[in-house]
Design a protein around this motif. Sequence first.
Motif, PDB file in Angstrom:
ATOM      1  N   TYR A  83      -9.609   8.164   9.278  1.00 52.80           N
ATOM      2  CA  TYR A  83      -8.194   8.451   9.584  1.00 52.80           C
ATOM      3  C   TYR A  83      -7.706   9.096  10.854  1.00 52.80           C
ATOM      4  O   TYR A  83      -6.819   8.280  11.452  1.00 52.80           O
ATOM      5  N   GLY A  87      -0.843   1.671  -2.996  1.00 49.89           N
ATOM      6  CA  GLY A  87      -1.333   2.957  -2.421  1.00 49.89           C
ATOM      7  C   GLY A  87      -2.494   3.228  -2.254  1.00 49.89           C
ATOM      8  O   GLY A  87      -3.195   4.702  -2.237  1.00 49.89           O
ATOM      9  N   ASN A 100       5.997   6.728  -3.096  1.00 41.95           N
ATOM     10  CA  ASN A 100       5.185   6.135  -3.755  1.00 41.95           C
ATOM     11  C   ASN A 100       5.340   6.275  -5.409  1.00 41.95           C
ATOM     12  O   ASN A 100       5.148   5.337  -6.077  1.00 41.95           O
ATOM     13  N   SER A 110       1.198   5.263   2.699  1.00 39.35           N
ATOM     14  CA  SER A 110      -0.010   5.680   3.197  1.00 39.35           C
ATOM     15  C   SER A 110      -0.241   4.821   4.623  1.00 39.35           C
ATOM     16  O   SER A 110      -0.941   5.134   5.638  1.00 39.35           O
ATOM     17  N   MET A 134      -5.656   4.153   1.921  1.00 34.67           N
ATOM     18  CA  MET A 134      -6.511   5.136   2.415  1.00 34.67           C
ATOM     19  C   MET A 134      -7.678   5.415   1.360  1.00 34.67           C
ATOM     20  O   MET A 134      -8.494   6.631   1.734  1.00 34.67           O
ATOM     21  N   ASN A 168       0.859  -1.166   0.144  1.00 29.57           N
ATOM     22  CA  ASN A 168       0.123  -0.085  -0.120  1.00 29.57           C
ATOM     23  C   ASN A 168       0.783   1.279   0.192  1.00 29.57           C
ATOM     24  O   ASN A 168       0.163   2.349   0.152  1.00 29.57           O
TER      25      ASN A 168
END
Length: 475
Positions: free
Chosen positions: A237, A226, A209, A74, A229, A71
């Motif tokens: 969050y 990525g 990223n 994040s 989120m 991911n």
Amino acid sequence: MSRTFDYLVCFSVYSLIILIIGKSSFGESDSIGKFFIGERKCGFWRLFSTFVGTWVSAATILGYTGNVFENGTSVIAVTVIPWFIGAGLLYLISGRIYDCDMLTIPQFIGERYHSRFLRTCCALLLSGGYVFYLVIQIKGFGIAAATLLNIDYKVAIFLVYLFILYSTFGGFNSVTKTDGGNLIMLTISIVVVYFVVVGGIEGSGFLTNAEVFSRNAAGSGTDSFGNLMKDYSLTMYLTMFFGWGMGLAANPQYLIRIVAAKSRETARKVLICSLVFLTFFYFCLTQIGLGLRILFPYLSYYFGSDDIFVYAINYLLRSRFSGFFLISVIGACMSTANSQLLLIGSMMSYDVAAQYGKWKKTEDRILGLTQLFIFLGGTLALLLSLNPPSNSLFFGADIWGLFSAILTPLLYGTLYYKRATRTGAWAAFVTGVTGTVLLQPRELPVYWGFPVTLCSTLVFVLVPVLESIWKKRAC
């Protein structure tokens, strides 16, 4: 010389060192003060190594790195940032916690409210939470040991079971000694792996990223990268702090290390230095995760997040030092596991068993019970590890969310709210447990730990006010 033989030599040497440390510590823990908290004489280096060693677990080495691979950066927003804020809160209460005369956190709560039953309930709940968290550590050890020794996962987790039990039976001194050695090995390994991974990417200096996307053509392993989120609102969050963050800030495994320091200044210095070290450590792990995504973008199609780091070391970055790297992963898992198992044993013996019955509660008998509960806690965690969670990072966050919901009012409220009462403490405990059972399984627009922690804290604050009003009216 075969790679399997190299791995076996590394494992044998490590096992011998653990046996020597464990045996040497048995005679040093002849009282509950020594066994639980090292008689409050822990100096800077030992306290630093055991604090960081307890922090850096399988959820960090395997879960965090694997989730960065899947991911991107994040992951930092929902893990590292809350962790560091939680550590900041630990620093704020370190002075008051250090000044408390206690051997366990449930003892502190029970004596503050003159409630043996509340003390017992806290000890049972925390012990249960640690048993489930131990599953993560045993899983991490099992993955590394199965790869290292080329054995079945179930056989490998039995090995960690024996390692953890032996290193914990020596008490706090045994735990801190092994933590020091494990931390040195892990630091060397992570730094070397960082240079190997980043050095293998031509022209790279600092990975992001964007670098992953630019080096991997669209559709070549970056289609899901990525996206952690993407479905999270800002509210989700922010409220996820009440998982990893507040759970860390109220966690006995860190609080008890503050109590074990030889001075208040030592405890505070360790907290600051630990955060500096961990900043560097997470930088390396983040770069490793991003680098592995560039070098081997398709790994996530075949392996879970917890398996990626070990697989990459053993099969993709293989070298004559791979065995040392895998042993370091095992050491990281063990450093957290034996600390939590020691807490299970101490709370179950001192805060549960020793509070009831007419048997003579000598220190020798309590120590014997502590070792018995260490054995029972480790055995239960071993059985649960036969079917472990798929993602250690988020499984651990929910356990820490439970700690947040229960211990935020019972610790921070007790330390700072002068009107706190036993009724309010009980109300907060019941609210926290009930809220966790009702909300944790549900999908909410906020992280479940936030409303539960908020409710338990409000109840803790408001009940004494209502009690005061009721008494005035009764008069």
